[in-house]
Design a protein around this motif. Structure first.
Motif, PDB file in Angstrom:
ATOM      1  N   ALA A  89       0.828  -1.208   0.000  1.00  0.00           N
ATOM      2  CA  ALA A  89       0.000   0.000   0.000  1.00  0.00           C
ATOM      3  C   ALA A  89       0.860   1.255   0.000  1.00  0.00           C
ATOM      4  O   ALA A  89       0.566   2.230  -0.702  1.00  0.00           O
ATOM      5  N   ILE A  90       1.943   1.232   0.768  1.00  0.00           N
ATOM      6  CA  ILE A  90       2.861   2.373   0.806  1.00  0.00           C
ATOM      7  C   ILE A  90       3.516   2.563  -0.560  1.00  0.00           C
ATOM      8  O   ILE A  90       3.630   3.688  -1.056  1.00  0.00           O
ATOM      9  N   ASP A  91       3.934   1.465  -1.173  1.00  0.00           N
ATOM     10  CA  ASP A  91       4.551   1.564  -2.498  1.00  0.00           C
ATOM     11  C   ASP A  91       3.569   2.173  -3.495  1.00  0.00           C
ATOM     12  O   ASP A  91       3.950   3.011  -4.317  1.00  0.00           O
ATOM     13  N   SER A  92       2.308   1.807  -3.403  1.00  0.00           N
ATOM     14  CA  SER A  92       1.282   2.377  -4.282  1.00  0.00           C
ATOM     15  C   SER A  92       1.164   3.890  -4.067  1.00  0.00           C
ATOM     16  O   SER A  92       1.079   4.659  -5.026  1.00  0.00           O
ATOM     17  N   SER A  93       1.170   4.316  -2.810  1.00  0.00           N
ATOM     18  CA  SER A  93       1.110   5.748  -2.506  1.00  0.00           C
ATOM     19  C   SER A  93       2.341   6.466  -3.049  1.00  0.00           C
ATOM     20  O   SER A  93       2.236   7.551  -3.624  1.00  0.00           O
TER      21      SER A  93
END
Length: 126
Positions: free
Chosen positions: A56-60
């Motif tokens: 999720a962090i990588d997506s952000s």
């Protein structure tokens, strides 16, 4: 000028925060828990929660024009020593070549069922 990135979750409006903020060449990603992205339920396993957090962090970060490879600070919050021991190798897999600074804290996470929460600061500079 600050660019705010929203994940579209109800807590952003309720608590008045953005999922990520780009301030110049610095990207601050809010603490992210490891809910399953499809079911919205927390896996029982801290390892799976950590993997979900990082995805999720990588997506952000990608929405901000970066990726986990741009991480400079990683703050990890876990609920107990067993979760810390389980999550540490996952961090090693992801950050082995990147080597951001790292803090791991044992604390209470306010989302019922959450064992892990991860916060990242990254840079858009190479």
């Amino acid at each position: 000028m600050k660019n705010r990135i929203f994940a579209g979750v109800p807590s952003e409006e309720l608590a008045g925060y953005a999922n990520a903020v780009v301030d110049g060449t610095t990207i601050h990603v809010s603490g992210t828990t490891g809910r399953d992205p499809v079911s919205g339920v927390f896996p029982e396993d801290a390892v799976e929660q950590a993997r979900n957090c990082l995805a999720a962090i990588d997506s952000s970060l990608q929405r901000a024009g970066a990726s986990l490879a741009n991480a400079v600070v990683c703050r990890v919050y876990v609920v107990d020593l067993a979760s810390a021991a389980a999550v540490t190798p996952v961090l090693g897999e992801v950050f082995r070549e990147i080597r951001p600074t790292n803090t791991l804290l044992i604390c209470q996470i306010p989302a019922a069922g959450a064992k892990v929460e991860i916060e990242i600061t990254a840079s858009t500079a190479s």
